[in-house]
Scaffold this active site. Structure first.
Site, short mmCIF file in Angstrom:
data_model
loop_
_atom_site.label_atom_id
_atom_site.label_comp_id
_atom_site.label_asym_id
_atom_site.label_seq_id
_atom_site.Cartn_x
_atom_site.Cartn_y
_atom_site.Cartn_z
N CYS A 82 -1.88 9.25 3.61
CA CYS A 82 -1.71 8.82 2.22
C CYS A 82 -2.89 9.29 1.38
CB CYS A 82 -1.58 7.31 2.14
SG CYS A 82 -2.99 6.46 2.86
N GLU B 36 0.90 -1.18 0.00
CA GLU B 36 0.00 0.00 0.00
C GLU B 36 0.92 1.21 0.00
OE1 GLU B 36 -3.25 -0.18 -0.05
OE2 GLU B 36 -3.48 -2.32 0.33
#
Ligand code: NAD
Length: 472
Positions: free
Chosen positions: A279, A245
């Site tokens: 993020c 990720e």
């Protein structure tokens, strides 16, 4: 319950993290390798001490790591017990997260709830799917969700019965150590969970280059994921899974029909909450040309309301960035925009900690963003109504695909855009940083991640031996 939080904070202040057991690693408190973790909001506040694992200790930990022999039901019961212990020590954990990672109280509460959700959800998956382990999983996590992502990766791997070698980020080992201590207290065997704080280049490289590792779960920067993939392909068995990720260059479109008040609130939260260190944070905002002037006036006004300061105060909106290096990099980026005449506004920041005042920078479009700047920096572009599809093409062309936000009141336009934009998570008429974690998958496409997304039905099966049938 503030009394509870305050009460938990005081004893924490006196705690010596040298007492924290580091599994397998022969801890020598007299050794010279201890280093202090310092509160990013207050460099005078030493949060605790940590000693990094050496490559030899990584080797030792991999040898000792043994897949968890318990049945899926027993594993689930232990993971649920971990969640209960996270609840029991809620206040203490909040204090560690706030002091070590500089998260403000509300962010830290969200972080803890997310960790607990992961534990319950993956425990349920262990019971439903009855997965069997692949073997030894390396779990490598970032500092910006020092408990939630750290816990989520480990819980996913443990739910499938693997042995876990857990490497937290250099900036957040104390939060991770607390999580590991509670996992062991709940009944995860020492042999099934090895804790390896330390440098990415040393511990991370040793883990992802050891042929006895049967899978890697990684969350962090896109370039780090590339380095890990290279290392794995040179040293690990072909087909060893990498669940990565990674970073994003996230955009939002605000069209002329959007409700301005709501859109401004959501832009501010998406770009600046957690000091932009998410993020999912908004990096590039496109505002339709016809409303740009009014919209920007409101946005710049709203920025003046933001309160920067001590993360432990409930009134604080924005805490510090994580460390000196981050502050220097983000500061230099904003200064360069200032010199080029592209800085539209920067809010003043308090002295003392690593505070960076939220900034807005003018750009022509997302192609002007060189890289992900992991801080409170918002780029703003405008677009003409007839160029909407071209804007989406430019966003897609960057190759990232994590989050995307849209503010409009035209229903057909929502579907039109959702059908075209490449992003793992799309947010309509709300901020784009939140997620319903655990049961709802979160993750990116393209340069933002390999899949499967964290949470959701596909995550735990990826940690399981491939002969196990997936959920229907
Ligand atoms: P990072 O890539 O610098 O570090 C992440 C982890 O990788 C750390 O534990 C680090 O020690 C380790 N590492 C570094 N070099 C390594 C190597 N060569 N081999 C193995 N491990 C190594 O990232 P960060 O600064 O900790 O976190 C911020 C980044 O993470 C941002 O790019 C952000 O977008 C991303 N992120 C993504 C998600 C997501 O869900 N997609 C979530 C959170 C953060």
């Amino acid at each position: 319950d503030l009394d509870c939080i305050e009460g938990a904070r005081r004893p924490f202040r006196d705690r010596d993290f040298r007492a924290m057991p580091i599994t397998v690693i022969p801890v020598d408190p007299e050794g010279a390798e201890w280093h202090s973790m310092v509160n990013p909001a207050d460099p005078g506040d030493t949060v605790g001490l940590v000693r990094d694992a050496t490559a030899a200790e990584v080797e030792q930990a991999i040898t000792a790591a043994t897949p968890w022999g318990a049945s899926p039901r027993e594993r689930a019961a232990v993971l649920e017990r971990v969640a209960e212990l996270y609840e029991r020590d809620f206040g203490e954990i909040l204090a560690i997260v706030a002091r070590e990672a500089g998260k403000n109280l509300l962010d830290a509460v969200g972080e803890l709830r997310e960790a607990i959700d992961f534990l319950f959800y993956y425990a349920r998956q262990a019971k439903c799917l009855e997965p069997t382990p692949r073997g030894r999983f390396a779990c490598i996590s970032p500092w910006n969700f020092p408990l939630a992502i750290f816990t989520g990766q480990i819980a996913g791997a443990l739910a499938a019965g693997n042995a876990v070698l857990a490497k937290p980020a250099e900036q957040s080992p104390l939060t991770a150590a607390k999580g590991v201590a509670l996992m062991h207290e709940a009944g995860v065997p020492q042999s099934a969970l090895q804790f390896l704080p330390g440098d990415g280049a040393i511990v991370g490289t040793a883990l992802t280059g050891d042929r006895r590792i049967n899978g890697v779960a990684f969350t962090g920067g896109t370039d780090t994921a590339r380095a890990i993939r290279r290392n794995m392909s040179e040293h690990l068995a072909p087909g060893t899974p990498l669940i990565a990720e990674t970073g994003g260059l996230n955009a939002m479109i605000v069209d002329s029909t959007a409700l301005h008040e709501q859109a401004v609130r959501d832009v501010v939260a998406s770009a600046f909450q957690s000091a932009g260190q998410r993020c999912s944070a908004l990096r590039c905002l496109y505002v339709q040309e016809d409303v740009r002037s009014d919209f920007m006036e409101m946005l710049l006004g709203a920025m003046d309301e933001l309160r920067l300061g001590d993360p432990w105060r409930l009134s604080t909106d924005i805490g510090p960035v994580i460390d000196t290096d981050a502050a220097a990099e983000i500061g230099a980026y904003i200064d360069s925009a200032r010199r080029d005449g592209r800085l539209i506004k920067q809010v003043d920041a308090p002295d003392g900690g690593h505070f960076i005042g939220p900034a807005v920078i003018e750009v022509d479009g997302i192609e002007d963003l060189e890289r992900e700047i992991f801080g409170p920096v918002l780029h703003v572009a405008s677009y003409r109504a007839q160029d909407l599809d071209a804007v989406i093409e430019r966003i897609n062309a960057r190759g990232y695909g994590l989050t995307f936000g849209l503010h409009t009141r035209i229903e057909d336009r929502v579907q039109h855009i959702v059908d075209r934009v490449h992003a793992g998570n799309i947010y309509v008429n709300r901020n784009q940083i939140g997620a319903i974690v655990a049961s709802q998958p979160f993750g990116g496409e393209g340069l933002s991640g390999t899949g499967p997304k964290a949470g959701g039905p596909d995550y735990v099966p990826r940690f399981a031996a491939p002969d196990v049938p997936k959920a229907a």
